[in-house]
Enzyme design. Structure first.
Site, PDB file in Angstrom:
ATOM      1  N   GLU A 177     -22.015  19.212 -11.101  1.00  0.00           N
ATOM      2  CA  GLU A 177     -21.656  19.024  -9.699  1.00  0.00           C
ATOM      3  C   GLU A 177     -22.110  20.220  -8.864  1.00  0.00           C
ATOM      4  O   GLU A 177     -22.548  20.067  -7.719  1.00  0.00           O
ATOM      5  CB  GLU A 177     -20.138  18.833  -9.601  1.00  0.00           C
ATOM      6  CG  GLU A 177     -19.667  18.205  -8.322  1.00  0.00           C
ATOM      7  CD  GLU A 177     -18.197  17.773  -8.414  1.00  0.00           C
ATOM      8  OE1 GLU A 177     -17.876  16.961  -9.299  1.00  0.00           O
ATOM      9  OE2 GLU A 177     -17.389  18.270  -7.623  1.00  0.00           O
ATOM     10  N   CYS A 207      -3.853  16.982  -9.970  1.00  0.00           N
ATOM     11  CA  CYS A 207      -3.553  16.255 -11.208  1.00  0.00           C
ATOM     12  C   CYS A 207      -2.165  16.564 -11.751  1.00  0.00           C
ATOM     13  O   CYS A 207      -1.540  15.702 -12.384  1.00  0.00           O
ATOM     14  CB  CYS A 207      -4.580  16.597 -12.273  1.00  0.00           C
ATOM     15  SG  CYS A 207      -6.245  16.283 -11.721  1.00  0.00           S
ATOM     16  N   GLU A 262     -19.293   0.197 -15.150  1.00  0.00           N
ATOM     17  CA  GLU A 262     -20.447   1.117 -15.209  1.00  0.00           C
ATOM     18  C   GLU A 262     -20.217   2.271 -16.188  1.00  0.00           C
ATOM     19  O   GLU A 262     -21.113   3.065 -16.418  1.00  0.00           O
ATOM     20  CB  GLU A 262     -20.780   1.650 -13.815  1.00  0.00           C
ATOM     21  CG  GLU A 262     -19.703   2.476 -13.146  1.00  0.00           C
ATOM     22  CD  GLU A 262     -18.762   1.654 -12.272  1.00  0.00           C
ATOM     23  OE1 GLU A 262     -18.560   0.446 -12.567  1.00  0.00           O
ATOM     24  OE2 GLU A 262     -18.202   2.219 -11.307  1.00  0.00           O
ATOM     25  N   SER A 319     -20.096  13.327  -4.798  1.00  0.00           N
ATOM     26  CA  SER A 319     -20.923  13.791  -5.903  1.00  0.00           C
ATOM     27  C   SER A 319     -21.124  12.626  -6.866  1.00  0.00           C
ATOM     28  O   SER A 319     -20.204  11.839  -7.095  1.00  0.00           O
ATOM     29  CB  SER A 319     -20.217  14.935  -6.620  1.00  0.00           C
ATOM     30  OG  SER A 319     -20.790  15.118  -7.889  1.00  0.00           O
ATOM     31  N   GLU A 368     -10.339   3.758 -14.391  1.00  0.00           N
ATOM     32  CA  GLU A 368     -11.660   4.388 -14.414  1.00  0.00           C
ATOM     33  C   GLU A 368     -12.385   4.113 -15.725  1.00  0.00           C
ATOM     34  O   GLU A 368     -13.571   3.762 -15.725  1.00  0.00           O
ATOM     35  CB  GLU A 368     -11.513   5.903 -14.204  1.00  0.00           C
ATOM     36  CG  GLU A 368     -12.849   6.621 -14.080  1.00  0.00           C
ATOM     37  CD  GLU A 368     -12.695   8.140 -14.025  1.00  0.00           C
ATOM     38  OE1 GLU A 368     -11.765   8.679 -14.657  1.00  0.00           O
ATOM     39  OE2 GLU A 368     -13.515   8.791 -13.354  1.00  0.00           O
ATOM     40  N   GLU A 390     -25.742  19.929  -8.404  1.00  0.00           N
ATOM     41  CA  GLU A 390     -25.983  18.884  -7.411  1.00  0.00           C
ATOM     42  C   GLU A 390     -25.796  19.435  -5.997  1.00  0.00           C
ATOM     43  O   GLU A 390     -26.599  19.169  -5.095  1.00  0.00           O
ATOM     44  CB  GLU A 390     -25.015  17.715  -7.655  1.00  0.00           C
ATOM     45  CG  GLU A 390     -25.271  16.523  -6.741  1.00  0.00           C
ATOM     46  CD  GLU A 390     -24.218  15.414  -6.914  1.00  0.00           C
ATOM     47  OE1 GLU A 390     -23.317  15.569  -7.753  1.00  0.00           O
ATOM     48  OE2 GLU A 390     -24.319  14.420  -6.174  1.00  0.00           O
ATOM     49  N   LYS A 431      -6.859   6.821 -14.224  1.00  0.00           N
ATOM     50  CA  LYS A 431      -7.852   7.055 -15.287  1.00  0.00           C
ATOM     51  C   LYS A 431      -7.988   5.826 -16.183  1.00  0.00           C
ATOM     52  O   LYS A 431      -9.017   5.627 -16.814  1.00  0.00           O
ATOM     53  CB  LYS A 431      -7.438   8.265 -16.122  1.00  0.00           C
ATOM     54  CG  LYS A 431      -7.587   9.593 -15.394  1.00  0.00           C
ATOM     55  CD  LYS A 431      -9.018  10.077 -15.402  1.00  0.00           C
ATOM     56  CE  LYS A 431      -9.186  11.326 -14.552  1.00  0.00           C
ATOM     57  NZ  LYS A 431     -10.604  11.578 -14.234  1.00  0.00           N
ATOM     58  N   CYS A 437     -13.904  13.767  -9.127  1.00  0.00           N
ATOM     59  CA  CYS A 437     -13.167  13.779 -10.407  1.00  0.00           C
ATOM     60  C   CYS A 437     -11.946  12.887 -10.379  1.00  0.00           C
ATOM     61  O   CYS A 437     -11.438  12.506 -11.423  1.00  0.00           O
ATOM     62  CB  CYS A 437     -12.673  15.174 -10.754  1.00  0.00           C
ATOM     63  SG  CYS A 437     -13.820  16.461 -10.397  1.00  0.00           S
TER      64      CYS A 437
END
Lengths: 625, 391
Positions: free
Chosen positions: A308, A552, A402, A355, A397, A311, A394, A335
């Site tokens: 990241e 988190c 994908e 990102s 996710e 990037e 999560k 994230c």
């Protein structure tokens, strides 16, 4: 009352008078009050509940929650105010004149008992078959008030089908007591608003848009509603049975990664006060349970910083050197899966600002089923990857279509802190008593930079420790590498760091004030996004957003209850652990460097890393898929 | 439907030029006159109107609002229907006077959804007022602008509760707010708001015309003036009547030619049930208060069926927000059904009456606080009869 770091869009029906502490003194100074015959003074406008807390008079509550605006709907907290015909709810009543309060009179006790009896009469299910057994506010109230029979009967059959549709949140409205904490959480803290009361009177229920299953409405899966539900009406979708099956299957190679936030909070499930990390005790427990390898998510947090951060530097170069008009800045972190789904729904035209780097959880999954499989010779088809996360999103996710870049489902199961604690208890292990052990090779020990991802501002701090040093060749100019502007629980933080005397290859950054912002809780994300849309953030370079209040450590999979104090204690545990580590910077993580030497040989943001470690997003808008 | 007996204050001759007189004077004089008159809110709760207006008038705020509560929803009441159609001019005058008195520029009539048929009539009168310069900018040449618009409710009983009404007006789910703060401090859109019943507002131009002293001489010490009653049930001449406060229930029954009366439900479903032996009591805030609904039952009526009807109503019309009202009303209804089937023990019945008392003191708003009234009063006065019949 409401944590000042959150913006609130309060349903006025559930709002009480708002007087901040400063103006209280200007208006009327201190007010003399009497509680149960004893004299006290409180600032003008103090709520009866707060006054009673301050002077140690216990008042039971149910719909009240420190993080939320006031509702005053359960009526459990009623007290007697002399001279008033009716009882008053302590949580909503601001003291503006000299009053006499009784908190335990016969009238009060009888009313509270009746109210609890009424709640129980409408609450389906048995405590012993409930995920919240021993951690249920209704159960505690019943015990506190000596309920030993169902005065007004008890529901014999369920009214509602349990909604299991979501990967993240399970809704069992049979257990709902209509405190509306979830409604307030969803709209006040998160600005999502997918839950609302429907119907009137006894038919009232909390539901979604058009009564659809949760998976078919705009829910960001953050699970903040679960953390604030007083009963078992909301819970996470628990995969532990499937994980036990995998552990019990000798053919399967079951590996687990643990994120820093669950480690900082899991002790609470074993009776410890918030604020003690059990990282290494947990490693021992996981091996005892039967996981084949135990890895640290911080490894891929460090990897995330490399990807990241690179990037970001590439985007800056495109913007400043190549003058590419299509490059999107500021770059947003990606994230937090709750935040990612939030932006996909609410700001679908701004996905290019995110990102493309995957979250540490997903990077780990992809690395495990490729590099790790190669290194160890285990067939990736036999590897089962489990991720212990503080997060319910999560779970969604890892089920995104994908997220199969390794050729397999990169992460098989997302497990919350609560669910892991349950597995450990089931295995008969008392976690805090265990000896400490380390993480397994080939990923080993990670840096403190990866560790602090758990608290709001942590990703930014980790990124700055690396980016600043990469660009200037010097450490960030903060004592002990503690970048204090990134820390703390303010809803939206803004700061900058000047890049001077940069290395020749980064000369285009010379003299630039690297501006960054940090927000947590999607209500604050909305504030930031609205400013972006209004064109006010053109000079900002990097923005960290975490979907949950506190980051988190306040995630929807964390131990219940939650409050700003608990979240601050968990964050402190993480920062303390970071301060004590020999390795504090992601780019110094030798295992990450080894991965780049051996496997991702073209370096960060290269072809292979793009395939495995980066992703793309879906313009959802008001659509679900 | 006209007022069936000879009107007392609602005689058309009493309005005179109260409206013009009020607007041409000082705002504070209107507030003082209303306060002096002792007028109390006619919706049922009986809060002193002058005090409410004084609080709103002295509040410092860039905006203030006047709201006419025309959500006449109490079972058995229909007197506002008469005022809304026959006294529309006077209602608007009352609202404008209130706006002038407290410094508001906007007023809303929150009209019961079922009264939609009146919409064009009321809007017609509003338009007429605009044409006549009684609404709009510079009313009566004064530096005073005021406008009124009508908003329709959607059929929720609870929206007659003023803070739920405001929530509904703001476009939210109709649910009562926490009090304090009161609407007069934090009302519509957060601004000071006066919410008054139709009857209260229509009284205003009369009081300004005839003077507070005249008004004070009617009624009792704590209940000045008169009350419009919607009388229905087992009577020969049902309809709308105007009686001075202090009128004995038994005299009222004679007026409407009720025979063989067993009980009178005063104040609608949320009111109290008065048995034969208490008919000498009088209608006033100090004895038996009422928002105007009077339902008379003769000796052929089954009190349990009446109670069941009321409890079904409340179980459905509770907003569902607070526990005592949402679940409590259901438990009382279940209790009625158990009695009907001969399955309710005396002990449990006592428990339910006790629950009713808890609901009266612990519910969030007036709905839950008053919904157990019929259960408690009917069971107290007719419990023996009911149990004898069903066991």
């Amino acid at each position: 009352m409401t944590d000042s770091s959150f913006s609130t869009r309060i349903p006025t029906a559930q709002q009480s008078i708002k007087i901040d502490k400063g103006s209280a003194h200007e208006i009327g100074g201190l007010v003399d009050i009497e509680i149960n015959g004893k004299q006290f003074q409180v600032p003008f406008g103090t709520y009866i509940l707060d006054a009673c807390k301050q002077f140690d008079f216990h008042i039971p509550t149910l719909c009240y929650h420190d993080d939320l605006c006031i509702a005053g709907v359960c009526r459990v907290c009623v007290v007697e105010v002399e001279g008033m015909r009716t009882l008053q709810s302590a949580c909503t009543y601001p003291i503006t004149n000299s009053i006499k309060i009784k908190t335990t009179s016969e009238k009060v006790r009888k009313s509270r008992r009746h109210i609890i009896d009424l709640l129980l009469s409408d609450h389906y299910g048995e405590c012993y078959s409930c995920v919240r057994n021993n951690n249920c506010e209704l159960q505690s109230l019943a015990k506190e008030h000596g309920v030993d029979f169902y005065r007004f009967g008890h529901v014999q059959n369920p009214h509602y089908e349990v909604d299991n549709s979501s990967y993240s949140v399970v809704r069992d409205m049979n257990k709902c007591v209509l405190c509306r904490r979830c409604v307030r959480t969803c709209i006040d803290l998160q600005e999502v608003g997918c839950l609302e009361a429907l119907n009137r009177g006894y038919e009232t229920k909390i539901t979604t848009f058009m009564d659809k299953p949760l998976a078919e409405v705009i829910c960001i899966n953050c699970g903040q509603c679960i953390n604030r539900c007083p009963t078992g009406a909301l819970r996470a979708n628990d995969p532990s049975d499937a994980i036990w099956d995998a552990i019990d299957n000798p053919k399967k190679h079951v590996v687990i990664q643990t994120a820093p936030s669950p480690r900082a909070a899991i002790g609470e499930e074993f009776g410890l006060a918030p604020g003690r990390s059990l990282t290494r005790e947990l490693n021992t427990a996981l091996r005892m349970i039967g996981f084949d390898r135990v890895f640290d998510t911080n490894f891929t947090a460090d990897l995330t910083i490399m990807e990241e951060g690179t990037e970001l530097l590439l985007r800056l170069k495109s913007a400043l050197v190549d003058k590419d008009p299509n490059v999107k800045l500021p770059q947003f972190t990606s994230c937090s899966p709750g935040w990612v789904k939030f932006i996909e729904h609410f700001y679908p035209d701004y996905l290019d600002y995110l990102s493309t780097a995957k979250s540490p959880q997903q990077m780990f999954g992809a690395v495990l089923k490729t590099f790790y499989a190669q290194e160890t010779g285990v067939d990736p088809a036999d590897i089962v990857t489990v991720a212990v996360m503080p997060c319910s999103a999560k779970k969604f996710e890892c089920n995104r279509p994908e997220m199969n870049d390794s050729g397999f489902k990169d992460v098989d199961y997302g497990l919350t802190t609560r669910e892991l604690a349950q597995m450990i208890k089931e295995a008969g292990i008392n976690l805090p008593d265990l000896p400490k052990t380390g993480f397994d090779e080939p990923f080993g020990e990670a840096s403190g930079a990866g560790l602090i991802f758990g608290a709001t501002g942590g990703v930014m701090e980790a990124a700055l420790r690396t980016a600043y040093e990469l660009v200037t060749g010097r450490e960030v100019p903060f004592e002990n590498l503690n970048i204090t502007p990134c820390r703390g629980m303010d809803g939206v933080k803004e700061a900058s760091i000047k890049l001077e005397n940069v290395k020749p290859e980064w000369s285009f950054l010379e003299g630039i004030d690297l501006k960054f912002m940090i927000a947590h809780g999607t209500a604050n994300a909305k504030i930031v996004m609205d400013r972006l849309v209004a064109g006010e953030l053109n000079d900002v370079h990097f923005i960290e957003i975490m979907g949950c209040p506190g980051g988190c450590i306040g995630g929807g999979g964390q131990p219940i209850p939650t409050s700003s104090e608990i979240r601050a204690a968990r964050a402190k545990a993480i920062y303390d652990e970071d301060a004590g580590l020999p390795l504090r910077k992601s780019h110094e993580n030798q295992h990450v460097n080894y991965l780049y030497q051996k496997f991702l040989t073209e370096g960060p943001c290269s072809h292979l890393s793009h395939k495995l470690l980066h992703t793309h997003y879906t313009k959802r808008g008001s659509y679900i898929a | 439907m006209p007022i069936l007996n000879k009107p007392i204050i609602f005689d058309r001759n009493n309005f005179g030029n109260g409206f013009e007189k009020g607007i041409k004077g000082r705002p504070i004089d209107i507030v003082l006159e209303i306060r002096e008159s002792g007028l109390k809110g006619r919706g049922g709760a009986g809060f002193p109107t002058g005090t409410k207006w004084m609080l709103a008038a002295t509040a410092v705020s860039p905006k203030k609002y006047v709201i006419c509560n025309a959500d006449e929803g109490e079972p058995g009441t229909f007197k506002d229907r008469l005022l809304l159609t026959e006294y529309t001019d006077e209602l608007l005058q009352g609202m404008i006077l209130c706006g002038y008195a407290i410094g508001a520029k906007e007023g809303y009539i929150y009209l019961r959804g079922e009264y939609e048929y009146m919409l064009s009539h009321i809007n017609g009168v509003i338009n007429k007022f605009h044409e006549e310069g009684k609404l709009g900018k510079g009313i009566f040449g004064k530096n005073f602008d005021f406008d009124i618009s009508v908003r329709l409710g959607s059929g929720a009983y609870v929206c007659g509760e003023e803070s739920a009404l405001i929530e509904s007006l703001e476009g939210h789910r109709g649910e009562p707010r926490n009090r304090p703060p009161y609407p007069v401090n934090t009302g519509y859109m957060g601004y000071p708001t006066v919410v008054n019943n139709v009857e209260t507002l229509v009284s205003v131009p009369i009081i300004i015309n005839k003077g507070a002293e005249w008004f004070r001489n009617i009624g009792t010490e704590k209940s000045r003036g008169t009350k419009l009653l919607s009388i229905s049930g087992d009577v020969e001449r049902p309809g709308i009547y105007e009686v001075p406060f202090g009128t004995k229930i038994i005299d009222m029954l004679e007026m409407v030619r009720a025979k063989d009366t067993k009980a009178v439900q005063i104040g609608g479903a949320s009111g109290i049930c008065i048995p034969e032996e208490e008919l000498h009591r009088n209608l006033s805030f100090e004895d038996v208060p009422t928002g105007g609904s009077i339902i008379v039952f003769n000796k052929s009526r089954d009190m349990l069926k009446i109670l069941k009807n009321f409890m079904e109503f409340f179980t459905e019309e509770s907003c569902g927000q607070c526990t005592p009202c949402r679940v409590g009303n259901k438990k009382l209804l279940d209790g009625v059904n158990m009695i009907e089937q001969g399955k309710c023990s005396v002990k449990y019945l006592r428990e339910l009456i006790d629950l009713g008392r808890t609901m009266q003191v612990s519910s969030k708003c007036g709905l839950g606080q008053s919904s157990p009234n019929p259960f408690i009063t009917i069971m107290t006065h007719f419990g023996d009869e009911i149990l004898a019949e069903h066991y």
